[in-house]
Motif scaffolding. Structure first.
Motif, mmCIF file in Angstrom:
data_model
loop_
_atom_site.group_PDB
_atom_site.id
_atom_site.type_symbol
_atom_site.label_atom_id
_atom_site.label_comp_id
_atom_site.label_asym_id
_atom_site.label_seq_id
_atom_site.Cartn_x
_atom_site.Cartn_y
_atom_site.Cartn_z
ATOM 1 N N ARG A 1 0.838 -1.212 0.000
ATOM 2 C CA ARG A 1 0.000 0.000 0.000
ATOM 3 C C ARG A 1 0.870 1.258 0.000
ATOM 4 O O ARG A 1 0.554 2.243 -0.665
ATOM 5 C CB ARG A 1 -0.899 0.021 1.237
ATOM 6 C CG ARG A 1 -1.934 -1.080 1.281
ATOM 7 C CD ARG A 1 -3.186 -0.760 0.535
ATOM 8 N NE ARG A 1 -3.947 0.335 1.112
ATOM 9 C CZ ARG A 1 -5.135 0.719 0.658
ATOM 10 N NH1 ARG A 1 -5.701 0.102 -0.364
ATOM 11 N NH2 ARG A 1 -5.777 1.725 1.212
ATOM 12 N N HIS B 1 -4.372 -1.151 -7.810
ATOM 13 C CA HIS B 1 -5.071 -1.581 -6.597
ATOM 14 C C HIS B 1 -4.108 -2.370 -5.722
ATOM 15 O O HIS B 1 -3.282 -3.124 -6.235
ATOM 16 C CB HIS B 1 -6.257 -2.486 -6.954
ATOM 17 C CG HIS B 1 -6.781 -3.248 -5.776
ATOM 18 N ND1 HIS B 1 -7.671 -2.699 -4.878
ATOM 19 C CD2 HIS B 1 -6.494 -4.495 -5.310
ATOM 20 C CE1 HIS B 1 -7.920 -3.593 -3.922
ATOM 21 N NE2 HIS B 1 -7.224 -4.686 -4.159
ATOM 22 N N ASP C 1 -5.904 -3.989 1.366
ATOM 23 C CA ASP C 1 -5.730 -3.087 2.510
ATOM 24 C C ASP C 1 -5.528 -3.800 3.847
ATOM 25 O O ASP C 1 -5.314 -3.156 4.870
ATOM 26 C CB ASP C 1 -6.876 -2.076 2.582
ATOM 27 C CG ASP C 1 -8.230 -2.732 2.825
ATOM 28 O OD1 ASP C 1 -8.271 -3.956 3.086
ATOM 29 O OD2 ASP C 1 -9.243 -2.014 2.747
HETATM 30 MG MG MG Z 1 -9.352 -0.453 -1.218
#
Ligand code: MG
Ligand code: IDP
Length: 162
Positions: free
Chosen positions: A96, A126, A129
């Motif tokens: 991320r 993408h 998370d």
């Molecule tokens: Mg997301």
């Protein structure tokens, strides 16, 4: 040391990283792969596919109530995507960080979004998370399963202390 304890003792994780249709169309697949390879993460799966609307609605099920949801699905249906699974220490959170913020304009230069895009609805990539959503996404995108192999031991020791 068995592979299982090596994996868990170093906080080894798997994450689902996807190049969105705009990233594929713009020829940024190699750049995104390169960053994860260079960092030392291990590639476990890689595919280009054109997902169905239902598949994307499942992937983004948590966002169903958001006003941007229809636009997001339309964006994601605009062409093929490239999905991958990367593994390594802290792969979810670090992945991320490598992607940058959801809003590219809030993303630091040096991150993927901070280097290659401008708008939230065209943010080219993408990344899962959480560990839990990573495992869900891997199962959704790779129902056939992904690779499970150990890299060369001396290569591993060049990346990890033990
Ligand atoms: Mg997301
Ligand atoms: P993430 O991709 O950084 O995890 P999420 O909140 O999970 O961000 O949203 C999923 C995707 O939905 C984003 O990557 C972006 O493409 C899109 N999106 C999120 N918020 C907005 C918005 O406010 N307007 C338009 N699209 C959005």
């Amino acid at each position: 040391v068995s592979s299982v304890s090596f994996f868990t003792s170093l906080n080894m994780e798997r994450t689902y990283i996807m190049v969105k249709p705009d990233g594929v169309e713009r020829g940024l697949v190699g750049e995104i792969i390169k960053r994860f390879e260079n960092r030392g993460y291990q590639l476990l799966a890689l595919q280009l596919l054109t997902p169905t609307k239902e598949h994307l609605e499942q992937h983004y099920a948590d966002l169903k109530a958001k006003p941007f949801f229809p636009g997001l699905i339309q964006y994601m249906l605009s062409g093929p995507v490239v999905g991958m699974v990367w593994a390594g220490k802290d792969a979810v959170k670090t992945g991320r960080k490598m992607l940058g913020e959801t809003n590219p304009l809030a993303s630091a230069p040096g991150t993927i979004r901070g280097d290659y895009c401008i708008e939230v609805g065209r943010n080219i990539c993408h990344g899962s998370d959480s560990v839990e959503s990573a495992e869900k996404e891997i199962a959704l995108w790779f129902p056939q399963g992904v690779a499970d192999y150990q890299r060369n031991k001396s290569l591993t020791q060049l990346i990890y202390e033990n």
